[in-house]
Design a protein around this motif. Structure first.
Motif, mmCIF file in Angstrom:
data_model
loop_
_atom_site.group_PDB
_atom_site.id
_atom_site.type_symbol
_atom_site.label_atom_id
_atom_site.label_comp_id
_atom_site.label_asym_id
_atom_site.label_seq_id
_atom_site.Cartn_x
_atom_site.Cartn_y
_atom_site.Cartn_z
ATOM 1 N N GLU A 60 0.935 -1.086 0.024
ATOM 2 C CA GLU A 60 0.106 -0.080 0.054
ATOM 3 C C GLU A 60 0.922 1.065 0.303
ATOM 4 O O GLU A 60 0.508 2.166 -0.889
ATOM 5 C CB GLU A 60 -0.926 0.088 1.278
ATOM 6 N N SER A 61 1.912 1.184 0.976
ATOM 7 C CA SER A 61 2.854 2.439 0.917
ATOM 8 C C SER A 61 3.597 2.722 -0.483
ATOM 9 O O SER A 61 3.822 3.695 -0.928
ATOM 10 C CB SER A 61 3.779 2.342 2.079
ATOM 11 N N LEU A 62 4.015 1.350 -1.117
ATOM 12 C CA LEU A 62 4.527 1.593 -2.357
ATOM 13 C C LEU A 62 3.860 2.196 -3.467
ATOM 14 O O LEU A 62 4.038 2.978 -4.188
ATOM 15 C CB LEU A 62 4.901 0.016 -2.931
ATOM 16 N N ALA A 63 2.407 1.595 -3.589
ATOM 17 C CA ALA A 63 1.529 2.226 -4.339
ATOM 18 C C ALA A 63 1.431 3.737 -4.270
ATOM 19 O O ALA A 63 1.292 4.517 -5.494
ATOM 20 C CB ALA A 63 0.108 1.638 -4.412
ATOM 21 N N SER A 64 1.261 4.182 -2.950
ATOM 22 C CA SER A 64 1.125 5.660 -2.553
ATOM 23 C C SER A 64 2.310 6.519 -3.275
ATOM 24 O O SER A 64 2.131 7.445 -3.477
ATOM 25 C CB SER A 64 0.964 5.771 -1.316
ATOM 26 N N SER A 65 3.618 5.864 -2.917
ATOM 27 C CA SER A 65 4.648 6.279 -3.185
ATOM 28 C C SER A 65 5.190 6.672 -4.585
ATOM 29 O O SER A 65 5.816 7.539 -5.176
ATOM 30 C CB SER A 65 6.070 5.821 -2.358
ATOM 31 N N PHE A 66 4.345 5.589 -5.280
ATOM 32 C CA PHE A 66 4.667 5.751 -7.026
ATOM 33 C C PHE A 66 3.711 6.647 -7.730
ATOM 34 O O PHE A 66 3.755 6.858 -8.870
ATOM 35 C CB PHE A 66 4.415 4.177 -7.643
ATOM 36 N N LYS A 67 2.622 6.927 -6.967
ATOM 37 C CA LYS A 67 1.710 7.615 -7.707
ATOM 38 C C LYS A 67 1.953 9.068 -8.390
ATOM 39 O O LYS A 67 2.787 9.777 -7.993
ATOM 40 C CB LYS A 67 0.466 7.973 -6.710
ATOM 41 N N GLY A 68 1.700 9.160 -9.581
ATOM 42 C CA GLY A 68 1.904 10.236 -10.501
ATOM 43 C C GLY A 68 2.991 10.238 -11.307
ATOM 44 O O GLY A 68 3.604 11.108 -11.858
ATOM 45 N N ALA A 69 4.037 9.128 -10.984
ATOM 46 C CA ALA A 69 5.154 8.901 -11.790
ATOM 47 C C ALA A 69 5.020 7.999 -13.138
ATOM 48 O O ALA A 69 4.085 7.220 -13.246
ATOM 49 C CB ALA A 69 6.196 8.224 -10.973
ATOM 50 N N ASP A 70 5.804 8.464 -14.097
ATOM 51 C CA ASP A 70 5.744 7.828 -15.300
ATOM 52 C C ASP A 70 6.644 6.528 -15.330
ATOM 53 O O ASP A 70 6.299 5.670 -16.061
ATOM 54 C CB ASP A 70 6.224 8.826 -16.433
ATOM 55 N N ALA A 71 7.752 6.534 -14.466
ATOM 56 C CA ALA A 71 8.916 5.818 -14.599
ATOM 57 C C ALA A 71 9.138 5.296 -13.172
ATOM 58 O O ALA A 71 9.324 6.283 -12.267
ATOM 59 C CB ALA A 71 9.923 5.921 -15.686
ATOM 60 N N LEU A 72 9.700 4.285 -12.912
ATOM 61 C CA LEU A 72 10.213 3.678 -11.604
ATOM 62 C C LEU A 72 11.574 3.126 -11.827
ATOM 63 O O LEU A 72 11.866 2.368 -12.534
ATOM 64 C CB LEU A 72 9.243 2.683 -11.080
ATOM 65 N N PHE A 73 12.311 3.344 -11.020
ATOM 66 C CA PHE A 73 13.678 3.056 -11.064
ATOM 67 C C PHE A 73 13.718 1.886 -9.732
ATOM 68 O O PHE A 73 13.867 2.544 -8.574
ATOM 69 C CB PHE A 73 15.122 4.091 -10.535
ATOM 70 N N LEU A 74 13.733 0.685 -9.830
ATOM 71 C CA LEU A 74 13.686 -0.402 -8.958
ATOM 72 C C LEU A 74 14.854 -1.100 -8.665
ATOM 73 O O LEU A 74 15.399 -1.821 -9.397
ATOM 74 C CB LEU A 74 12.521 -1.440 -9.583
ATOM 75 N N VAL A 75 15.549 -0.558 -7.455
ATOM 76 C CA VAL A 75 16.773 -1.108 -7.158
ATOM 77 C C VAL A 75 16.602 -2.469 -6.437
ATOM 78 O O VAL A 75 15.537 -2.570 -5.581
ATOM 79 C CB VAL A 75 17.506 -0.166 -6.291
ATOM 80 N N SER A 76 16.930 -3.520 -6.917
ATOM 81 C CA SER A 76 16.765 -4.755 -6.355
ATOM 82 C C SER A 76 16.818 -5.011 -4.664
ATOM 83 O O SER A 76 17.633 -4.132 -4.005
ATOM 84 C CB SER A 76 17.614 -6.077 -6.871
ATOM 85 N N PHE A 77 15.729 -5.597 -4.133
ATOM 86 C CA PHE A 77 15.744 -5.806 -2.553
ATOM 87 C C PHE A 77 17.248 -6.158 -1.816
ATOM 88 O O PHE A 77 17.635 -7.277 -2.607
ATOM 89 C CB PHE A 77 14.740 -6.539 -2.160
ATOM 90 N N PRO A 78 17.529 -5.804 -0.900
ATOM 91 C CA PRO A 78 18.864 -5.989 -0.647
ATOM 92 C C PRO A 78 19.003 -7.252 0.231
ATOM 93 O O PRO A 78 19.127 -7.377 1.502
ATOM 94 C CB PRO A 78 19.483 -4.986 0.430
ATOM 95 N N SER A 79 18.962 -8.493 -0.442
ATOM 96 C CA SER A 79 19.176 -9.723 -0.017
ATOM 97 C C SER A 79 19.646 -10.915 -0.813
ATOM 98 O O SER A 79 19.177 -10.985 -2.222
ATOM 99 C CB SER A 79 17.630 -10.233 0.557
ATOM 100 N N PRO A 80 20.427 -11.772 -0.600
ATOM 101 C CA PRO A 80 20.839 -12.937 -1.498
ATOM 102 C C PRO A 80 19.598 -14.203 -1.624
ATOM 103 O O PRO A 80 20.097 -15.179 -2.372
ATOM 104 C CB PRO A 80 22.059 -13.484 -0.889
ATOM 105 N N ALA A 81 18.727 -13.817 -0.896
ATOM 106 C CA ALA A 81 17.575 -14.763 -1.017
ATOM 107 C C ALA A 81 16.724 -14.936 -2.136
ATOM 108 O O ALA A 81 16.475 -13.908 -2.643
ATOM 109 C CB ALA A 81 16.638 -14.741 0.401
#
Length: 306
Positions: A60-81
């Motif tokens: 839910e917080s992600l959707a709110s923080s992305f609102k209004g953007a055309d593009a997303l720079f998605l840095v991979s989650f910091p875990s080797p799993a």
């Protein structure tokens, strides 16, 4: 508008700094999505970049923080799993629901030429994420970030990151296997990635490989270390099982509750032995307008005693 994630990390912080240093993207066209907005650099705040709370564990917080953007720079989650790709899935779903049209995703330079086939566990989350992206209906770009020269100590068997002046003791690199790696620095990756983001529409649908200028084995890294420190380094290739046992119970490189990380770490070296990290691509040099630094050029910085 472009949303940046991972801006507090080793890579993401340098991407942000390069954007600001080189005036690549106006701050008014940037949003920072962070799980801890208070930790975002004061420089970003002073530049007037909008900062929003976006947590990979809270769709839910992600959707709110992305609102209004055309593009997303998605840095991979910091875990080797392997299951970290589920965080990426949530972010992709949130981006799509928020109206984002393009995702620029950071993968890794395991997996040889394409990055889509690998024996290294650390690459599996990237492969799953890229498969999901390809089915998402969104435009996407994959940036395969090279193996960090600053992480040599980890690949070489949990060595000290810093060395004391006057210490003449030898190091023992106890690792499962070895192979060539096109080591590259955080700074060069940060700038190269920032330049891609500034012109991302040019790269839609492409997989981009950012590497150092040459491939160097861990045995060769040991020789560099000896040359710059005057100390000896023994490299022991002992296979996965013996390497895991050594680091769990003899060297005690990690606490018992992190033994699963050692098991992942051991698998990286299978990938190295099969040449998965040896690819050298000229793209980063073209983006920078200069040759990126490899581990040879960084040796004095990495190995000088303090």
């Amino acid at each position: 508008m472009l949303v940046l994630t991972g801006s507090n990390g080793n890579l993401g912080s340098r991407v942000l700094s390069s954007i600001l240093d080189l005036n690549l993207i106006p701050p008014s066209e940037l949003i920072i999505s962070s799980s801890n907005p208070d930790h975002v650099s004061s420089r970003a705040k002073n530049a007037g970049i909008e900062i929003r709370r976006g947590d990979f564990t809270s769709p839910e917080s992600l959707a709110s923080s992305f609102k209004g953007a055309d593009a997303l720079f998605l840095v991979s989650f910091p875990s080797p799993a392997v299951d970290r790709w589920l965080h990426h899935k949530k972010a992709i779903d949130a981006a799509k629901a928020s109206g984002v049209k393009t995702i620029i995703y950071t993968s890794l330079m395991f997996g040889g030429e394409t990055g889509l086939q690998s024996v290294a566990g650390v690459q599996q989350a990237h492969i799953k994420t890229i498969e999901y992206l390809s089915q998402s209906g969104l435009q996407y770009i994959v940036i395969r970030e090279g193996i960090y020269a600053e992480s040599w100590w980890l690949y070489a068997g949990y060595q000290p990151k810093q060395f004391s002046k006057g210490d003449q003791s030898a190091l023992s690199f106890v690792i499962p296997n070895d192979g060539p790696v096109a080591w590259v620095t955080w700074d060069d990756l940060g700038e190269g990635t920032a330049r891609i983001l500034a012109d991302y529409q040019r790269y839609v649908g492409q997989t981009l490989r950012l590497t150092g200028p040459r491939a160097t084995t861990i045995k060769d890294v040991a020789k560099l270390w000896e040359r710059h420190t005057g100390r000896k380094a023994e490299v022991r290739l002992v296979g996965k099982e013996e390497a895991e046992t050594y680091h769990k119970f003899e060297k005690k490189s990690l606490p018992e509750d992190a033994f699963w990380v050692l098991e992942s770490w051991a698998g990286w070296h299978d990938g190295l032995a099969q040449g998965e990290a040896e690819v050298v691509d000229p793209l980063l040099e073209k983006l920078l307008g200069r040759q990126p630094l490899g581990i040879e050029e960084m040796a004095e910085t990495l190995f000088t005693p303090v």
